[in-house]
Scaffold this active site. Structure first.
Site, mmCIF file in Angstrom:
data_model
loop_
_atom_site.group_PDB
_atom_site.id
_atom_site.type_symbol
_atom_site.label_atom_id
_atom_site.label_comp_id
_atom_site.label_asym_id
_atom_site.label_seq_id
_atom_site.Cartn_x
_atom_site.Cartn_y
_atom_site.Cartn_z
ATOM 1 C CD GLU A 143 -2.935 1.273 2.266
ATOM 2 O OE1 GLU A 143 -3.997 1.866 2.092
ATOM 3 O OE2 GLU A 143 -2.601 0.806 3.351
ATOM 4 N N GLY A 276 3.473 2.226 10.593
ATOM 5 C CA GLY A 276 3.341 1.606 11.900
ATOM 6 C C GLY A 276 2.911 0.152 11.751
ATOM 7 C CB ALA A 277 0.539 -1.837 11.697
ATOM 8 C CG MET A 278 0.206 -3.105 4.948
ATOM 9 S SD MET A 278 -0.733 -1.645 4.415
ATOM 10 C CE MET A 278 -2.024 -2.418 3.451
ATOM 11 C CD GLU A 279 -4.759 -1.651 5.689
ATOM 12 O OE1 GLU A 279 -3.733 -1.283 6.283
ATOM 13 O OE2 GLU A 279 -5.383 -0.915 4.893
ATOM 14 C CG HIS A 312 -5.834 1.303 12.621
ATOM 15 N ND1 HIS A 312 -6.209 2.624 12.581
ATOM 16 C CD2 HIS A 312 -5.414 1.006 11.369
ATOM 17 C CE1 HIS A 312 -6.020 3.101 11.369
ATOM 18 N NE2 HIS A 312 -5.537 2.127 10.611
ATOM 19 C CD GLU A 313 -2.992 -1.690 10.752
ATOM 20 O OE1 GLU A 313 -3.534 -1.835 9.642
ATOM 21 O OE2 GLU A 313 -2.455 -0.614 11.110
ATOM 22 C CG HIS A 316 -7.623 -1.199 7.884
ATOM 23 N ND1 HIS A 316 -8.348 -0.199 7.283
ATOM 24 C CD2 HIS A 316 -6.510 -0.601 8.380
ATOM 25 C CE1 HIS A 316 -7.695 0.962 7.432
ATOM 26 N NE2 HIS A 316 -6.578 0.742 8.096
ATOM 27 C CD GLU A 335 -5.626 3.882 6.756
ATOM 28 O OE1 GLU A 335 -5.758 3.654 7.967
ATOM 29 O OE2 GLU A 335 -5.068 3.076 5.979
HETATM 30 N N1 BES Z 1 -3.007 1.209 5.889
HETATM 31 C C1 BES Z 1 -2.125 1.739 6.870
HETATM 32 C C2 BES Z 1 -0.678 1.542 6.539
HETATM 33 C C3 BES Z 1 -0.101 2.517 5.560
HETATM 34 C C4 BES Z 1 0.180 3.804 5.946
HETATM 35 C C5 BES Z 1 0.192 2.139 4.277
HETATM 36 C C6 BES Z 1 0.722 4.691 5.047
HETATM 37 C C7 BES Z 1 0.721 3.025 3.386
HETATM 38 C C8 BES Z 1 1.001 4.301 3.762
HETATM 39 C C9 BES Z 1 -2.394 1.112 8.227
HETATM 40 O O1 BES Z 1 -3.658 0.608 8.413
HETATM 41 C C10 BES Z 1 -2.244 2.205 9.226
HETATM 42 O O2 BES Z 1 -3.083 3.055 9.263
HETATM 43 N N2 BES Z 1 -1.181 2.200 10.009
HETATM 44 C C11 BES Z 1 -0.913 3.252 10.954
HETATM 45 C C12 BES Z 1 -1.095 2.783 12.348
HETATM 46 C C13 BES Z 1 -2.467 3.057 12.832
HETATM 47 C C14 BES Z 1 -2.733 2.464 14.171
HETATM 48 C C15 BES Z 1 -2.779 4.529 12.880
HETATM 49 C C16 BES Z 1 0.506 3.693 10.734
HETATM 50 O O3 BES Z 1 1.192 3.030 9.989
HETATM 51 O O4 BES Z 1 0.908 4.683 11.321
HETATM 52 ZN ZN ZN Z 2 -5.075 2.054 8.677
#
Ligand code: BES
Ligand code: ZN
Length: 867
Positions: A143, A276-279, A312-313, A316, A335
């Protein structure tokens, strides 16, 4: 197609994929001095909807070595391959036109397992058996638009298909992907691992990992197998995340009335991770700090983060994976929604954490902050091509998005809201949806005109400030205008449909009034009596309020008497400071209000007061040895010292999570304001911790490390550096990096930046730069460093990487026109892809602070010197 949409750079619509057969062979043991690479093949089943001799797919930094197009056993043509680097596409051209119908595209390709934490990349970690050696794992982050770095594909969120992945890997390595393994066979010291076919989904959600791993496992009450994977020997650090995960997944299945559709869920910690993480569906990837906890070393804050990120993940898996936004313009549906839903789940798991109160001083507060800039953007924002996508993973999509959802859910009641969500998810399962589709379902569920109510919140940038004056006889006059933190007006005079919660003294029930248009009257309000009325009850809405003096003074008295709940106390405080920032209230009046909080003990209110004092002292007391600085210090001490006595330095048996958070906030702020008693106690505790005489509460480590570095100088710095070097826990490393930047010695600060470049993991470099930039003596250094290294960073992390925007964090601290011009000039000739809006926001913030200083400094200095 609307005119705006037509600017989008999209793939031609002549081919529609239904299934991908993918096979990958990553090489994790490259010859000395050469980069690790991977080879792959993709067979894509497509339908051509019109006669054509070209099929265009996405590809980026990929060498496509062969391509053929077949319709049946006896019709196969070799395609000519041409890459378009700028548009990130590969075009396959057949010798002659292909008639409409079903085809199979075969491609082979290879690429580098890069170090940019995008696409199919490598992550490095210490060999657990020999820490002087490095090991590699191969992982993915697709992503928003980097699946195209791993295989040629139709890389747009609404081009969904099924995927079957096969992985060739070293025999002892674990291979993971979205689905379970259906076949595994050994082949010459290697193995071939075949995964089951995925449900129909978007390319950005595909994932695979090849690594040496350990895991722990559990099962949800619905029978979904749940595992947490880590590097070898560290799997027990995933226990808390696993415990949360097995509860959260069925929580959402029940809430949405849709079972989790995959047979398993894996979550894995990746040593090098951009976000931070990816779903990824069924295989969620995490930065270590978002998944791993060491109960003896992890802070309450770290624990809250793990629970929050996991929730959060997992949200998703429905909102995003099952139903996906039609285009990145609707990213907030993913998001914003997941951010809101995470709190919903965490609140159910840990009601004593009171996450909805925290929402007001974290999520909502940050949203209001960014969205008060002219250079903010609407939640629904036009995205034309891949380079623009990364930048909207920002506070607007996440935090304003979540705030919009909370505002609406509270207005409709969570139960009614939920009914709309359920039918929405059911209608668009395995497909895509846009913002209006959600409104449609909520409209049906509630019988209210949701589209009309909500579209100005998502299509229009900004939010309103309501000016409220009492008319006597139980009525108030309310008028709205866009709130801009630089105090200017929006000439287009936008208005919003505002659901205003009204709370009267003596009544625990609030009621709603709807303001439609630029002004109106509210009735049923305490105007003549000495009783207060609070609007925006529980701070549910995305707006600020400027009360008439008489209404305001009644409310301020109520703060001191604790008649108002924490959300409402908080909102009075944060609205006052925001109005001050914008020149609509003298800053000293806002400062005056902090005195009403002298008996405050609620964590969230204390957090907000501390944040306000930090912001103000950084602006109005830039020199540490100034009378103004001493004034702020006295004010902080008056508010926090009594509290520091009651929270103490030791955890009480069985104390609450919030109490731990409060302790680190209170002591941390006192250290920030250099309160002598707290500093010396912190240093003493640091020393006995370092010498092994005593433990140090995880929640107090960061404040104590700060104190040690500030008070002991190089000696403290070296000790913290030692802790950094000895720990395996990324959370601890981050604490150290944040503290190291606090050293007063400018020479050491300079070395710290160089050290970051040479030794710190790429994913964490920004932590060090931002920590130096936070230091009053390091601001300029960090900015010089950023300028010098900028192009290297762009090269190293990749254009459009969201590290670009993170790094910019280090120049937003300035507060003079000269600096604004300097920043502007530098970036005018620098490479900025996907960070232009962030730059504008940064410049606007600098200028906003500059004029705030000009306007109020004299008065603030006079006021603070009398504290
Ligand atoms: N889908 C995002 C990861 C992402 C972020 C992919 C930016 C590509 C670009 C994931 O679900 C997400 O939102 N992660 C957050 C953590 C969340 C708890 C706010 C992040 O990565 O900060
Ligand atoms: Zn997210």
């Amino acid at each position: 197609m609307s005119e705006v949409e037509s600017k989008r750079v999209l793939l031609p619509k002549n081919a529609k994929p239904s299934h991908y057969d993918l096979e990958f062979s990553p090489d994790l043991f490259p010859a000395e001095g050469s980069e690790p690479t991977f080879e792959g093949s993709a067979t894509i089943y497509v339908k051509l909807v019109e006669a054509t001799n070209t099929i265009v797919l996405n590809a980026k930094e990929l060498k496509v070595t062969s391509g053929s197009i077949c319709s049946s056993e006896d019709f196969c043509v070799r395609a000519e391959i041409s890459l378009d680097e700028k548009n990130e596409t590969v075009t396959l051209t057949a010798p002659e036109a292909l008639s409409p119908g079903d085809y199979k595209i075969d491609t082979t390709f290879n690429g580098v397992l890069n170090e940019k934490m995008m696409g199919f990349y490598r992550s490095e970690y210490k060999d657990p058996l020999d820490s002087s050696k490095k090991k590699l794992m191969a992982v993915t982050q697709f992503e928003p638009t980097d699946a195209r770095m791993a295989f040629p594909c139709f890389d747009e969120p609404n081009i969904k298909a099924t995927f079957s992945v096969t992985m060739n890997a070293p025999e002892s390595y674990t291979c993971l992907s979205n689905m379970p393994i259906i076949k595994e066979e050994a082949a010459e010291g290697k193995k071939k691992v075949v995964f089951d076919k995925t449900p129909i989904m978007s390319t950005y959600l595909l994932a695979f990992v090849v690594a040496e791993l350990d895991f722990i496992k559990g099962e949800t009450k619905d029978g979904v197998e749940f595992r947490v994977y880590t590097e070898k020997g560290r799997s027990e650090l995933g226990q808390f995340a696993l415990d949360c995960g097995v509860k959260v997944l069925p929580f959402f299945a029940t809430f949405f009335e849709i079972a989790y559709p995959l047979p398993k869920m894996d979550m894995i910690a990746i040593p090098d991770f951009a976000a931070g993480a990816m779903e990824n569906w069924g295989l969620v990837t995490y930065r270590e700090t978002a998944l791993l906890l060491d109960p003896s070393q992890s802070s309450a804050q770290a624990k809250a983060r793990v629970a929050g990120v996991v929730a959060h993940e997992l949200a998703h898996q429905w909102f995003g994976n099952l139903v996906t936004m039609d285009w990145w313009t609707h990213l907030w549906l993913n998001e914003g929604f997941a951010t809101w839903a995470a709190d919903l789940a965490v609140d159910t798991l840990f009601p004593e954490w009171k996450v909805w109160v925290q929402f007001v001083c974290t999520t909502l507060s940050s949203a209001l902050h960014l969205d008060a800039l002219r250079s903010s953007h609407a939640i629904e924002v036009e995205i034309n091509d891949a380079t623009e996508v990364n930048e909207i993973f920002d506070a607007i999509s996440y935090l304003k998005g979540a705030s919009v959802i909370r505002m609406l859910a509270n207005y409709l009641s969570v139960d009614v809201f939920k009914q709309g969500l359920i039918t929405y998810l059911k209608e668009f399962s395995y497909s895509n949806a846009a913002t209006e589709d959600l409104w449609q379902h909520l409209e049906t569920a509630s019988g209210k005109p949701i589209k009309e109510l909500m579209s100005n919140w998502t299509k229009q940038v900004g939010y309103p400030v309501l000016e409220v004056s009492d008319l006597g006889n139980g009525e108030v006059q309310v008028s709205q205008s866009r709130f801009l933190s630089n105090g200017t007006e929006d000439a287009s005079k936008p208005t919003w449909m505002v659901p205003i919660g009204v709370l009267n003294a003596g009544s625990s029930e609030s009621y709603y009034e709807l303001l439609d248009g630029s002004s109106g009257q509210l009735s049923g309000v305490n105007t003549n009596s000495s009783e207060w009325t609070k609007l925006n009850a529980y701070q549910s809405g995305i707006f600020r309020i400027k009360y008439s003096d008489s209404m305001a003074s009644k409310l301020i008295t109520a703060i001191g008497k604790s008649e108002l709940g924490p959300e409402d106390r908080l909102s009075l405080l944060s609205d006052s400071f925001a109005l001050a920032r914008a020149g609509r209230l003298p800053t000293v009046k806002a400062l005056e209000i902090t005195k009403a909080f002298s008996q405050e003990t609620e964590y969230t209110c204390i957090l907000s007061i501390c944040a306000a004092l930090t912001e103000l002292s950084r602006l109005f007391a830039q020199e540490v040895d100034s009378e103004e600085y001493r004034g702020f210090k006295r004010l902080a001490e008056q508010l926090l010292v009594p509290l520091s006595k009651s929270v103490g330095w030791e955890a009480k048996p069985g104390e609450s999570h919030i109490q731990s958070l409060l302790r680190s906030q209170v002591l941390g702020s006192l250290i920030e304001f250099e309160h002598e008693g707290t500093m010396s106690e912190a240093v003493a505790r640091f020393k006995s911790f370092v010498s092994g005489e005593a433990e140090l509460l995880p929640d107090l480590r960061l404040p104590c490390y700060f104190a040690a570095v500030e008070v002991l100088g190089k000696e403290g710095y070296d000790a913290v550096m030692q802790i950094y070097k000895e720990t395996d826990l990324n959370e601890e490393m981050v604490r150290c990096m944040r503290a190291l930047g606090a050293i007063p010695d400018v020479g050491v600060l300079e070395e710290t930046l160089q050290w970051a470049l040479a030794e710190v993991k790429a994913q964490d470099i920004y932590v060090v730069i931002n920590s130096v930039a936070k230091n009053r003596r390091g601001k300029d250094l960090a900015w010089e460093f950023l300028q010098k290294e900028w192009e290297n960073f762009v090269e190293r992390f990749g254009k459009g990487s969201h590290f670009n925007t993170r790094m910019m964090g280090s120049c937003t601290e300035f507060s003079s026109e000269e600096k604004a011009v300097e920043v502007e000039k530098f970036f005018a000739s620098a490479t900025i892809v996907g960070a232009t809006r962030t730059l504008e926001q940064c410049l606007e913030s600098i200028r906003m602070r500059a004029s705030w200083y000009q306007r109020d400094a004299e008065e603030v200095h006079a006021w603070i010197s009398k504290v």
